[in-house]
Write a protein that holds these residues in place. Structure first.
Motif, PDB file in Angstrom:
ATOM      1  N   ILE A   6      -6.785  -1.812   7.095  1.00  0.00           N
ATOM      2  CA  ILE A   6      -6.833  -2.767   5.983  1.00  0.00           C
ATOM      3  C   ILE A   6      -7.739  -3.926   6.383  1.00  0.00           C
ATOM      4  N   ASP A   8      -9.652  -7.610   5.572  1.00  0.00           N
ATOM      5  CA  ASP A   8      -9.922  -8.810   4.802  1.00  0.00           C
ATOM      6  C   ASP A   8     -11.378  -8.699   4.352  1.00  0.00           C
ATOM      7  N   ALA A 104      -7.623  -6.215   1.508  1.00  0.00           N
ATOM      8  CA  ALA A 104      -6.613  -7.201   1.116  1.00  0.00           C
ATOM      9  C   ALA A 104      -7.251  -8.577   1.231  1.00  0.00           C
ATOM     10  N   LYS A 138      -1.807 -15.599   1.205  1.00  0.00           N
ATOM     11  CA  LYS A 138      -1.770 -15.654   2.659  1.00  0.00           C
ATOM     12  C   LYS A 138      -1.512 -17.102   3.074  1.00  0.00           C
ATOM     13  N   TYR A 144      -0.385  -7.826   2.259  1.00  0.00           N
ATOM     14  CA  TYR A 144      -0.444  -6.687   3.186  1.00  0.00           C
ATOM     15  C   TYR A 144       0.676  -5.693   2.919  1.00  0.00           C
ATOM     16  N   THR A 147      -0.408  -3.693  -0.034  1.00  0.00           N
ATOM     17  CA  THR A 147      -1.482  -2.762   0.314  1.00  0.00           C
ATOM     18  C   THR A 147      -0.930  -1.557   1.069  1.00  0.00           C
ATOM     19  N   ALA A 160      -4.966  -4.046  10.814  1.00  0.00           N
ATOM     20  CA  ALA A 160      -5.583  -5.030   9.932  1.00  0.00           C
ATOM     21  C   ALA A 160      -6.763  -5.651  10.656  1.00  0.00           C
ATOM     22  N   GLU A 162      -9.023  -9.027  10.432  1.00  0.00           N
ATOM     23  CA  GLU A 162      -9.025 -10.366   9.847  1.00  0.00           C
ATOM     24  C   GLU A 162      -9.966 -11.271  10.625  1.00  0.00           C
ATOM     25  N   ALA A 171      -1.058 -10.864   8.162  1.00  0.00           N
ATOM     26  CA  ALA A 171      -0.970  -9.478   8.623  1.00  0.00           C
ATOM     27  C   ALA A 171       0.114  -9.307   9.683  1.00  0.00           C
TER      28      ALA A 171
END
Length: 208
Positions: A6, A8, A104, A138, A144, A147, A160, A162, A171
């Protein structure tokens, strides 16, 4: 064994945070508004951003925000220029390995769609969730968790990626292992809560 990644968007898939900041400042200069603070809004959401910039006057805040929305329509984000060139190759490599891909992002759904189109990875992305579609932004883990649900994965089955402290915390609160992409221009971001700091997107492949 991980089954999904996932990502960002801003600061990870696209070098867009600086563009957002410059566009906001150009708009504020144009209308002659001088803000008192000098906050770094990396990883922030639009609601929190404008509440910080115009803290004590709801009517003025709404007026400036609506004006900025109009200004923004005539100054679209050049995602094709700002996109990390490794996005396409990485997403294709992940798909070849059978991994699911999610995005996400605190950005609006239209912005996420524009980046995905610019990167030509529409058929490779399984899920796109915007913070605007969530009840809490967030660092809440909601984006998250949603997702993961759409991808059909548990937290221990996904990574994740990020960059901001806010995103990393989101996350982590969702139970994910987090890779933090080191800031491209040497910006000072606290990435200490990430499990690993990576130097480029393709480094993701080393942790599968």
């Amino acid at each position: 064994m991980y089954k999904g990644i996932i990502f960002d968007m801003d600061g990870v898939l696209a070098d867009s945070e600086g563009y957002y900041a410059s566009r906001r400042e150009e708009y504020l200069d144009l209308i002659g508004y001088r803000r008192q603070e000098n906050t770094d809004f990396t990883g922030s959401n639009e609601k929190a951003l404008w509440e910080t910039m115009v803290p004590d006057d709801l009517e003025l805040r709404q007026e400036l925000f609506m004006g900025y929305r109009a200004y923004r329509r005539f100054h679209p984000v050049p995602y094709r220029e700002l996109m990390d060139p490794q996005v396409g190759p990485l997403f294709r490599a992940l798909r070849e390995r059978g991994l699911k891909i999610g995005i996400a992002s605190s950005s609006a759904p239209k912005a996420i769609a524009a980046l995905v189109q610019a990167a030509e990875v529409e058929t490779l992305v399984d899920c796109r969730i915007s913070g605007e579609e969530c009840g809490a932004h967030k660092p809440s883990p909601e984006i998250y968790l949603r997702t993961l649900e759409v991808l059909g994965l548990s937290a221990d089955e996904a990574l994740a990626v990020e960059d901001s402290p806010t995103g990393i915390l989101s996350a982590k609160r969702a139970g994910l292992t987090v890779l933090a992409l080191r800031p491209r221009h040497g910006e000072s971001l606290d990435q200490s809560k990430a499990d690993v700091v990576i130097c480029q997107l393709m480094d993701v492949l080393h942790y599968l």
